[in-house]
Design a protein around this motif. Structure first.
Motif, PDB file in Angstrom:
ATOM      1  N   ARG A  21       0.773  -1.274  -0.099  1.00  0.00           N
ATOM      2  CA  ARG A  21      -0.156   0.144  -0.418  1.00  0.00           C
ATOM      3  C   ARG A  21       1.048   1.151   0.072  1.00  0.00           C
ATOM      4  O   ARG A  21       0.259   2.259  -0.130  1.00  0.00           O
ATOM      5  N   PRO A  23       2.715   4.254  -1.405  1.00  0.00           N
ATOM      6  CA  PRO A  23       2.945   4.829  -2.777  1.00  0.00           C
ATOM      7  C   PRO A  23       4.578   4.710  -3.042  1.00  0.00           C
ATOM      8  O   PRO A  23       5.409   5.087  -2.324  1.00  0.00           O
ATOM      9  N   TRP A  77       2.753   9.899   2.508  1.00  0.00           N
ATOM     10  CA  TRP A  77       1.870   8.867   2.825  1.00  0.00           C
ATOM     11  C   TRP A  77       0.779   9.394   3.205  1.00  0.00           C
ATOM     12  O   TRP A  77      -0.479   8.561   3.116  1.00  0.00           O
ATOM     13  N   ALA A  80      -1.186  10.729  -0.063  1.00  0.00           N
ATOM     14  CA  ALA A  80      -1.513   9.405  -0.775  1.00  0.00           C
ATOM     15  C   ALA A  80      -2.673   8.572  -0.122  1.00  0.00           C
ATOM     16  O   ALA A  80      -3.202   7.485  -0.713  1.00  0.00           O
ATOM     17  N   LEU A  82      -2.482   6.498   2.617  1.00  0.00           N
ATOM     18  CA  LEU A  82      -2.071   5.490   3.290  1.00  0.00           C
ATOM     19  C   LEU A  82      -2.785   5.178   4.617  1.00  0.00           C
ATOM     20  O   LEU A  82      -3.270   3.941   4.729  1.00  0.00           O
TER      21      LEU A  82
END
Length: 143
Positions: A21, A23, A77, A80, A82
């Motif tokens: 997961r 990125p 993160w 993105a 996460l």
């Protein structure tokens, strides 16, 4: 010692779940800079800051990741998604309740820290909500 700390903060079951997961990073068009740091060590450094509530500038060098890199990864993160993507994990996905609770602690701290950045840090440079409502016994990684 660094490997032991990374292993404790990001146990194998958690790493197996999180790794796909995370990125990726795009190569810098202008070149330069250093190569990307190890994602697991970076995650362990971020987890350390999240669960201790310390300022990024107080991150110990034992992780082999600079303070700036750890902070940059956290921001990347977070943007993105996460942490949000980890909210749908079930205890069986991690192999047990202790690891699941550890993941919930990490995700909760990440969400609070990200929200505190939006609100701004206090004068000490730490998040006022980073450890709110959590005693030290609740911030321990699984053993």
């Amino acid at each position: 010692m660094a490997d032991d700390l990374v292993e404790r903060l990001v146990p194998p079951g958690l790493w197996t779940l999180v790794q796909p997961r995370i990125p990726g990073w795009e190569a810098r068009k202008q070149g330069g800079g250093t190569g990307p740091r190890d994602d697991r060590a970076s995650l362990a450094a971020v987890v350390f800051v999240l669960v201790t509530g310390c300022a990024w500038r107080h991150l110990p060098p034992v992780f082999g990741v600079s303070k700036a890199t750890a902070h940059r990864r956290f921001r990347h993160w977070t943007s993105a998604g996460l942490w949000t993507s980890l909210t749908d994990v079930a205890p069986s996905d991690l192999g047990g309740d202790r690891e699941f609770e550890w993941l919930r602690t990490i995700v909760g701290a990440a969400v609070r820290r990200a929200a505190a950045v939006d609100d701004g840090p206090d004068r000490s440079g730490t998040s006022p909500t980073a450890t709110a409502g959590r005693g030290p016994e609740e911030r321990q990684p699984p053993r």
